[in-house]
Design an enzyme around this catalytic site. Sequence first.
Site, PDB file in Angstrom:
ATOM      1  N   ASN A  15      35.111  39.253  43.772  1.00  9.66           N
ATOM      2  CA  ASN A  15      35.341  38.327  44.477  1.00  9.66           C
ATOM      3  C   ASN A  15      35.925  38.937  46.360  1.00  9.66           C
ATOM      4  O   ASN A  15      35.016  37.939  46.759  1.00  9.66           O
ATOM      5  CB  ASN A  15      37.088  38.040  43.861  1.00  9.66           C
ATOM      6  CG  ASN A  15      36.709  37.031  42.942  1.00  9.66           C
ATOM      7  OD1 ASN A  15      35.882  36.413  42.487  1.00  9.66           O
ATOM      8  ND2 ASN A  15      36.305  37.777  41.542  1.00  9.66           N
ATOM      9  N   ASN A 103      44.935  31.697  45.564  1.00 12.69           N
ATOM     10  CA  ASN A 103      45.061  32.166  44.771  1.00 12.69           C
ATOM     11  C   ASN A 103      43.809  31.405  43.502  1.00 12.69           C
ATOM     12  O   ASN A 103      43.850  31.079  43.361  1.00 12.69           O
ATOM     13  CB  ASN A 103      46.650  32.600  44.013  1.00 12.69           C
ATOM     14  CG  ASN A 103      45.925  33.997  43.166  1.00 12.69           C
ATOM     15  OD1 ASN A 103      45.379  34.769  43.094  1.00 12.69           O
ATOM     16  ND2 ASN A 103      46.722  34.061  41.504  1.00 12.69           N
ATOM     17  N   HIS A 105      42.771  32.672  39.315  1.00 13.11           N
ATOM     18  CA  HIS A 105      43.962  33.400  38.457  1.00 13.11           C
ATOM     19  C   HIS A 105      42.365  32.868  36.798  1.00 13.11           C
ATOM     20  O   HIS A 105      41.524  32.352  37.083  1.00 13.11           O
ATOM     21  CB  HIS A 105      44.680  32.347  37.942  1.00 13.11           C
ATOM     22  CG  HIS A 105      45.910  32.924  37.315  1.00 13.11           C
ATOM     23  ND1 HIS A 105      46.376  34.231  36.759  1.00 13.11           N
ATOM     24  CD2 HIS A 105      45.610  32.333  34.960  1.00 13.11           C
ATOM     25  CE1 HIS A 105      47.083  34.543  35.137  1.00 13.11           C
ATOM     26  NE2 HIS A 105      46.480  33.558  34.963  1.00 13.11           N
TER      27      HIS A 105
HETATM   28  C1  GAR Z   1      40.044  38.299  38.792  1.00 14.65           C
HETATM   29  O1  GAR Z   1      38.654  38.383  37.129  1.00 14.65           O
HETATM   30  C2  GAR Z   1      40.692  37.554  38.988  1.00 14.65           C
HETATM   31  O2  GAR Z   1      40.171  36.871  38.900  1.00 14.65           O
HETATM   32  C3  GAR Z   1      41.933  38.102  38.519  1.00 14.65           C
HETATM   33  O3  GAR Z   1      41.297  39.945  38.558  1.00 14.65           O
HETATM   34  C4  GAR Z   1      39.745  39.765  38.912  1.00 14.65           C
HETATM   35  C5  GAR Z   1      40.272  40.441  39.997  1.00 14.65           C
HETATM   36  O4  GAR Z   1      38.711  40.755  40.128  1.00 14.65           O
HETATM   37  N1  GAR Z   1      42.933  38.038  38.813  1.00 14.65           N
HETATM   38  C6  GAR Z   1      44.543  37.480  38.700  1.00 14.65           C
HETATM   39  O5  GAR Z   1      44.384  38.175  37.638  1.00 14.65           O
HETATM   40  C7  GAR Z   1      45.590  37.696  39.450  1.00 14.65           C
HETATM   41  N2  GAR Z   1      46.460  37.424  38.196  1.00 14.65           N
HETATM   42  P1  GAR Z   1      37.865  41.290  41.488  1.00 14.65           P
HETATM   43  O6  GAR Z   1      39.020  42.655  41.239  1.00 14.65           O
HETATM   44  O7  GAR Z   1      36.642  42.124  40.513  1.00 14.65           O
HETATM   45  O8  GAR Z   1      37.916  40.497  41.916  1.00 14.65           O
END
Ligand code: GAR
Length: 188
Positions: A15, A103, A105
């Site tokens: 992300n 954030n 989620h």
């Molecule tokens: C994403 O899906 C985000 O929504 C989640 O971690 C992933 C990170 O992916 N966040 C959470 O679970 C926060 N509670 P990335 O490192 O490839 O962006």
Amino acid sequence: MPLRIAIFASGSGSNAENIISFFSSDPRFEFPVIISNKKNAFVHLRAEKLKIHSVTFSREDFESGESILYFLQSQQINAIILAGFLLKIPIKLIQAFPNKIINIHPALLPKYGGKGMYGHHVHEAVKNAGETVSGITIHYVNEHYDDGNIIFQAKCSVLPTDTSEIIAEKVHKLEYEYFPRVIEEIWG
Ligand code: GAR
């Protein structure tokens, strides 16, 4: 004056990369630094590729918030994006950046949020509960996990045959599509 955004990420950072690429030629936004709590997180390699400075702070630093706040001020940061960041944000940062920390989620809050609900844990819980819908929530950050005002949600279907990995893929797709647009909408 461009908005100078610090991205906080604990893991892969897909992300973070997607957001930075989306705004790469937009003069309204600058991404001077990625901050992690994990020295070996893949996000550091992405930062290197994107030629963005990345730093690691310890859990203790995150608990107190003091050194991070000092660092963010030294970098003239105006806003913070949590993109797969797994520690609680200290009250000092929340007070220093009112309505300027958001954030993402990977579920439809208030369901499947709170401590320990991150990444694959969320998708497994969604699957085990037999949900037919999941999605993403983008929200302001307050002093509790996954609890601040909701800015945006988007949904995807969950089929009985979907594994948690497939749910994760569907959710990531929504994240890549909507997270940059929401940032643009609220801060552009
Ligand atoms: C994403 O899906 C985000 O929504 C989640 O971690 C992933 C990170 O992916 N966040 C959470 O679970 C926060 N509670 P990335 O490192 O490839 O962006």
